[in-house]
Structures are given as C-alpha cells and as structure tokens.
Design a protein around this motif. Structure first.
Motif, PDB file in Angstrom:
ATOM      1  N   MET A   1       0.824  -1.186   0.000  1.00 46.28           N
ATOM      2  CA  MET A   1       0.000   0.000   0.000  1.00 46.28           C
ATOM      3  C   MET A   1       0.873   1.256   0.000  1.00 46.28           C
ATOM      4  N   ILE A   2       1.872   1.329   0.868  1.00 51.35           N
ATOM      5  CA  ILE A   2       2.696   2.537   0.967  1.00 51.35           C
ATOM      6  C   ILE A   2       3.683   2.634  -0.202  1.00 51.35           C
ATOM      7  N   GLN A   3       3.860   1.536  -0.953  1.00 45.47           N
ATOM      8  CA  GLN A   3       4.792   1.573  -2.074  1.00 45.47           C
ATOM      9  C   GLN A   3       4.251   2.401  -3.235  1.00 45.47           C
ATOM     10  N   ARG A   4       2.973   2.603  -3.273  1.00 48.12           N
ATOM     11  CA  ARG A   4       2.368   3.339  -4.375  1.00 48.12           C
ATOM     12  C   ARG A   4       2.528   4.840  -4.137  1.00 48.12           C
ATOM     13  N   ILE A   5       2.913   5.558  -5.160  1.00 49.72           N
ATOM     14  CA  ILE A   5       3.187   6.993  -5.031  1.00 49.72           C
ATOM     15  C   ILE A   5       1.923   7.769  -4.689  1.00 49.72           C
ATOM     16  N   GLN A   6       0.761   7.294  -5.176  1.00 44.16           N
ATOM     17  CA  GLN A   6      -0.468   8.015  -4.866  1.00 44.16           C
ATOM     18  C   GLN A   6      -0.804   7.934  -3.384  1.00 44.16           C
ATOM     19  N   THR A   7      -0.402   6.863  -2.713  1.00 43.56           N
ATOM     20  CA  THR A   7      -0.610   6.767  -1.270  1.00 43.56           C
ATOM     21  C   THR A   7       0.232   7.816  -0.550  1.00 43.56           C
TER      22      THR A   7
ATOM     23  N   VAL B   1     -10.902  13.145   6.746  1.00 44.10           N
ATOM     24  CA  VAL B   1     -11.491  11.812   6.871  1.00 44.10           C
ATOM     25  C   VAL B   1     -11.574  11.144   5.499  1.00 44.10           C
ATOM     26  N   LEU B   2     -11.975  11.897   4.497  1.00 41.11           N
ATOM     27  CA  LEU B   2     -12.070  11.354   3.142  1.00 41.11           C
ATOM     28  C   LEU B   2     -10.697  10.950   2.599  1.00 41.11           C
ATOM     29  N   GLU B   3      -9.662  11.711   2.933  1.00 44.13           N
ATOM     30  CA  GLU B   3      -8.300  11.372   2.501  1.00 44.13           C
ATOM     31  C   GLU B   3      -7.871  10.032   3.098  1.00 44.13           C
ATOM     32  N   ILE B   4      -8.134   9.840   4.383  1.00 39.35           N
ATOM     33  CA  ILE B   4      -7.749   8.599   5.050  1.00 39.35           C
ATOM     34  C   ILE B   4      -8.527   7.414   4.483  1.00 39.35           C
ATOM     35  N   ILE B   5      -9.821   7.612   4.234  1.00 40.29           N
ATOM     36  CA  ILE B   5     -10.626   6.544   3.636  1.00 40.29           C
ATOM     37  C   ILE B   5     -10.089   6.182   2.257  1.00 40.29           C
ATOM     38  N   THR B   6      -9.710   7.181   1.488  1.00 34.30           N
ATOM     39  CA  THR B   6      -9.204   6.945   0.134  1.00 34.30           C
ATOM     40  C   THR B   6      -7.915   6.135   0.152  1.00 34.30           C
ATOM     41  N   VAL B   7      -7.060   6.376   1.119  1.00 36.44           N
ATOM     42  CA  VAL B   7      -5.801   5.632   1.205  1.00 36.44           C
ATOM     43  C   VAL B   7      -6.075   4.142   1.361  1.00 36.44           C
ATOM     44  N   PHE B   8      -7.075   3.799   2.168  1.00 34.07           N
ATOM     45  CA  PHE B   8      -7.335   2.388   2.443  1.00 34.07           C
ATOM     46  C   PHE B   8      -8.267   1.722   1.438  1.00 34.07           C
ATOM     47  N   ARG B   9      -8.682   2.415   0.419  1.00 33.16           N
ATOM     48  CA  ARG B   9      -9.486   1.833  -0.658  1.00 33.16           C
ATOM     49  C   ARG B   9      -8.624   1.533  -1.887  1.00 33.16           C
ATOM     50  N   TYR B  10      -7.392   1.127  -1.659  1.00 35.44           N
ATOM     51  CA  TYR B  10      -6.459   0.952  -2.769  1.00 35.44           C
ATOM     52  C   TYR B  10      -6.807  -0.223  -3.670  1.00 35.44           C
TER      53      TYR B  10
ATOM     54  N   LEU C   1     -13.478   3.539  -7.255  1.00 32.13           N
ATOM     55  CA  LEU C   1     -13.961   4.274  -6.089  1.00 32.13           C
ATOM     56  C   LEU C   1     -12.917   5.271  -5.613  1.00 32.13           C
ATOM     57  N   GLN C   2     -11.665   4.866  -5.662  1.00 35.16           N
ATOM     58  CA  GLN C   2     -10.583   5.748  -5.233  1.00 35.16           C
ATOM     59  C   GLN C   2     -10.507   6.987  -6.126  1.00 35.16           C
ATOM     60  N   LYS C   3     -10.705   6.813  -7.437  1.00 38.89           N
ATOM     61  CA  LYS C   3     -10.705   7.975  -8.342  1.00 38.89           C
ATOM     62  C   LYS C   3     -11.854   8.926  -8.021  1.00 38.89           C
ATOM     63  N   ARG C   4     -13.032   8.372  -7.747  1.00 36.00           N
ATOM     64  CA  ARG C   4     -14.184   9.222  -7.408  1.00 36.00           C
ATOM     65  C   ARG C   4     -13.962   9.959  -6.096  1.00 36.00           C
TER      66      ARG C   4
END
Length: 155
Positions: free
Chosen positions: A1-7, A70-79, A84-87
């Motif tokens: 998960m943390i390896q991805r640059i978008q995370t 809160v939305l940022e944190i949720i987005t991180v864990f929807r990898y 859904l992550q794009k939306r």
C-alpha cells in the motif's frame, strides 16, 4: 500500500490539512496595536483571556477541513478499488477548493471587521497544495488502472 506513489501523495495531503488545525493562517493587527493570531477554528483575542472567537465561517472551514481529512484517510485504504478511489479523489479536490474559498472569505472578513493589515502565513496555501497533491494521486490511480487493464488484455 505505501509503495504506491499516490498513497504518499494522499498521506502528505492529509498531513498538511491536519497541520492547519495547529498552525496560524495569518496574523492581524487589531485595536490598540494588539496582534491577533488567526487560526482555522477561530482567532485569539490577546486583550481578553477568553477562548477563541468563532464565527460561522470558521465553523464551515473547520467542518470542510475535517471532512476532507477523513475522506483522505478513507481513500488511502481503498487501494483495491481503483474506480472508487478515483471518485473519492475527485470529491476531495472539490472539497479542498471549497475549503480554500471559505478560508479566503474568512481571512477577507478581517479587513471588514476593522482589523489592520492581515499578514498571511504559509498555512493559508495548504488547501491548494493539498488539492494539487490529490490531483497527482488521482493521476497515479489512473495510471495503475490502465496498467492493470493492459495486463488483463495480455492474459
């Protein structure tokens, strides 16, 4: 998960927005040459020993900021769900631009209340920087999605 640059982009964005709760947005000179520290959740009156002064714009900015974090944190864990992550990233960008607008209105209101010159801090630009980081994260998610689709075609 943390390896991805978008995370990394999303976590940096959440960190910047979290810092907005603790760092001043600006300083203003009030009556009797007292310096007011303007925070996102209110401003301190140095002449009175009361709690921070809050108005509807501070409540709106704080609520938008909290919802965005809160939305940022949720987005991180929807990898695993890239669509859904794009939306969620798109919704975050809209919320961040709204937060920047409300913060600008809040800072502009100090000129109308009879305060002296307002000196902005770097913290005032954090919503715009976070919006750029979120946009970069969204681009990374789109690249990942294209890569997975191309690999599915090869199989």
């Amino acid at each position: 998960m943390i390896q991805r640059i978008q995370t990394v982009y999303l976590l940096l964005s959440a960190l910047l927005l979290g810092l907005m709760f603790f760092l001043p947005l600006a300083h203003a000179i009030g009556p009797e040459n007292s310096v007011f520290r303007i925070m996102v959740w209110g401003y301190d009156d140095p002449t009175a020993s009361s709690s921070p002064i809050v108005n509807p714009l501070t409540l709106a900015a704080t609520a938008l900021l909290g919802a965005t974090i809160v939305l940022e944190i949720i987005t991180v864990f929807r990898y695993k769900k890239r669509r859904l992550q794009k939306r969620l990233c798109t919704a975050q960008i809209v919320l961040l631009l709204l937060t920047a607008g409300v913060t600008a209105l809040y800072l502009k209101s100090f000129g109308e209340e009879g305060f002296g010159p307002v000196a902005l801090s770097v913290t005032a630009a954090f919503p715009l920087v976070a919006a750029i980081l979120t946009l970069l994260a969204r681009r990374g998610i789109v690249k990942d999605d294209k890569l997975v689709r191309s690999l599915d075609r090869i199989r």
